[in-house]
Motif scaffolding. Structure first.
Motif, PDB file in Angstrom:
ATOM      1  N   CYS A 125       0.851  -1.197   0.000  1.00  0.00           N
ATOM      2  CA  CYS A 125       0.000   0.000   0.000  1.00  0.00           C
ATOM      3  C   CYS A 125       0.885   1.244   0.000  1.00  0.00           C
ATOM      4  O   CYS A 125       1.664   1.452   0.925  1.00  0.00           O
ATOM      5  N   THR A 127      -0.171   4.273   0.212  1.00  0.00           N
ATOM      6  CA  THR A 127      -0.708   5.246   1.171  1.00  0.00           C
ATOM      7  C   THR A 127      -0.167   4.969   2.572  1.00  0.00           C
ATOM      8  O   THR A 127       0.310   5.863   3.259  1.00  0.00           O
ATOM      9  N   ASP A 128      -0.268   3.685   2.999  1.00  0.00           N
ATOM     10  CA  ASP A 128       0.221   3.328   4.336  1.00  0.00           C
ATOM     11  C   ASP A 128       1.710   3.019   4.326  1.00  0.00           C
ATOM     12  O   ASP A 128       2.319   2.787   5.359  1.00  0.00           O
ATOM     13  N   CYS A 170      -6.902  -2.268   0.068  1.00  0.00           N
ATOM     14  CA  CYS A 170      -6.179  -2.272   1.344  1.00  0.00           C
ATOM     15  C   CYS A 170      -7.207  -2.118   2.462  1.00  0.00           C
ATOM     16  O   CYS A 170      -8.027  -1.202   2.431  1.00  0.00           O
ATOM     17  N   ILE A 172      -6.715  -1.240   5.469  1.00  0.00           N
ATOM     18  CA  ILE A 172      -6.439  -0.117   6.365  1.00  0.00           C
ATOM     19  C   ILE A 172      -7.032   1.179   5.811  1.00  0.00           C
ATOM     20  O   ILE A 172      -7.715   1.904   6.508  1.00  0.00           O
ATOM     21  N   CYS A 173      -6.788   1.447   4.515  1.00  0.00           N
ATOM     22  CA  CYS A 173      -7.184   2.757   3.965  1.00  0.00           C
ATOM     23  C   CYS A 173      -8.201   2.654   2.826  1.00  0.00           C
ATOM     24  O   CYS A 173      -8.747   3.670   2.398  1.00  0.00           O
TER      25      CYS A 173
HETATM   26 ZN   LIG Z   1      -3.645   1.357   2.640  1.00  0.00          ZN
END
Ligand SMILES: [Zn+2]
Ligand SMILES: [Zn+2]
Length: 269
Positions: A125, A127-128, A170, A172-173
């Motif tokens: 990911c 982003t993360d 993902c 998470i996001c």
């Molecule tokens: Zn993510």
């Protein structure tokens, strides 16, 4: 002879609820039953303090992995005491003895030729900015079309590779992960195919397993046992004890299960 009972490891990422207690109680009942019969019992468990959800929570709360793990481990211990659980040892997977023993097991497996290196593609990911554990990739099951996690589909029980999922996200996001190459150690399950087959046939003959355990295991063996990664790019866990593998951790399916042995060793010491 000692009757060994390994209780499930509650995950130190949130408070226990009644469902957890219901799942943990049978182990305690069994331990009390055997003790009353006069058998020697070793009943161990502990808090699972490794893995991604704890590090995500630490980030969200602007806290540390250690503080989150401490908070819930202490809460679990207090709950078990109040409820009268009778563990002979209740430890935690971020304990130094556990890390050292798991690393020794890893090196032994490597020495005995059960582990090999392989470069593979894994969901990342941007982003993360981290590789995603299998369960943190979600999407559509290529087998049945249901919603599935990266490791397994709960609708059709297929064991999956996260990259096989359709429309990957993902967890998470919610963004679409990219695919990156990474080198990992794999456990050579294929070396155990024949041994496992004869073991299941024996269990079937002796009528000691439940029917669904036999049929699911037989199905997996028929499909051919795939080799599985034993290391992962994770922020929190037991370090791979080899130079050049900094930042890589021993994967939970081998690490947490080894906890039954490491907890017993610690108890014996
Ligand atoms: Zn993510
Ligand atoms: Zn499915």
């Amino acid at each position: 002879m000692t009757v060994f009972i390994g209780g499930a490891w509650p995950y130190a990422n949130g408070s226990l609820h009644l469902g957890h207690i219901a799942a943990l109680l049978p182990g305690d009942i069994l331990a009390r039953f055997y003790r009353q019969k006069g058998e020697k019992v070793l009943y161990v468990s502990g808090s699972d303090c490794n893995g991604t959800p704890i590090s995500i929570r630490a980030n969200q709360e602007k806290s540390t992995i250690e503080a989150i793990a401490n908070r819930y481990h202490e809460e679990f211990v207090a709950c078990f005491e109040k409820l009268g659980f009778s563990y002979d040892s209740y430890t935690r997977t971020d304990a130094e003895h556990h890390h050292k023993s798991v690393q020794a097991i890893f090196l032994k497996l490597l020495e005995n030729g059960y582990l090999y290196k392989k470069t593979s593609e894994q969901a990342f990911c941007e982003t993360d900015y981290q590789f995603l554990p299998d369960r943190f990739v979600e999407g559509t099951c290529p087998n049945c079309g249901g919603k599935a996690r990266g490791d397994q589909c709960d609708h059709c029980s297929a064991i999956l590779d996260p990259l096989d999922l359709i429309d990957k996200r993902c967890k998470i996001c919610g963004n679409k992960p990219t695919i990156k190459e990474t080198e990992h150690f794999y456990f050579s399950f294929s070396q155990f195919q024949v041994k496992l087959e004869s073991w299941v046939i024996k269990a079937q003959k002796e009528n000691r397993w439940r029917k669904n355990a036999i049929s699911l295991t037989t199905r997996y063996l028929k499909e051919g046992v795939p080799d599985r990664a034993v290391t992962r790019d994770l922020p929190n866990g037991v370090d791979v004890p080899l130079a050049g593998y900094e930042g890589k951790k021993i994967y939970v399916w081998i690490e947490a299960v080894a906890g039954y042995l490491t907890a017993s060793k610690e108890w014996a010491n």
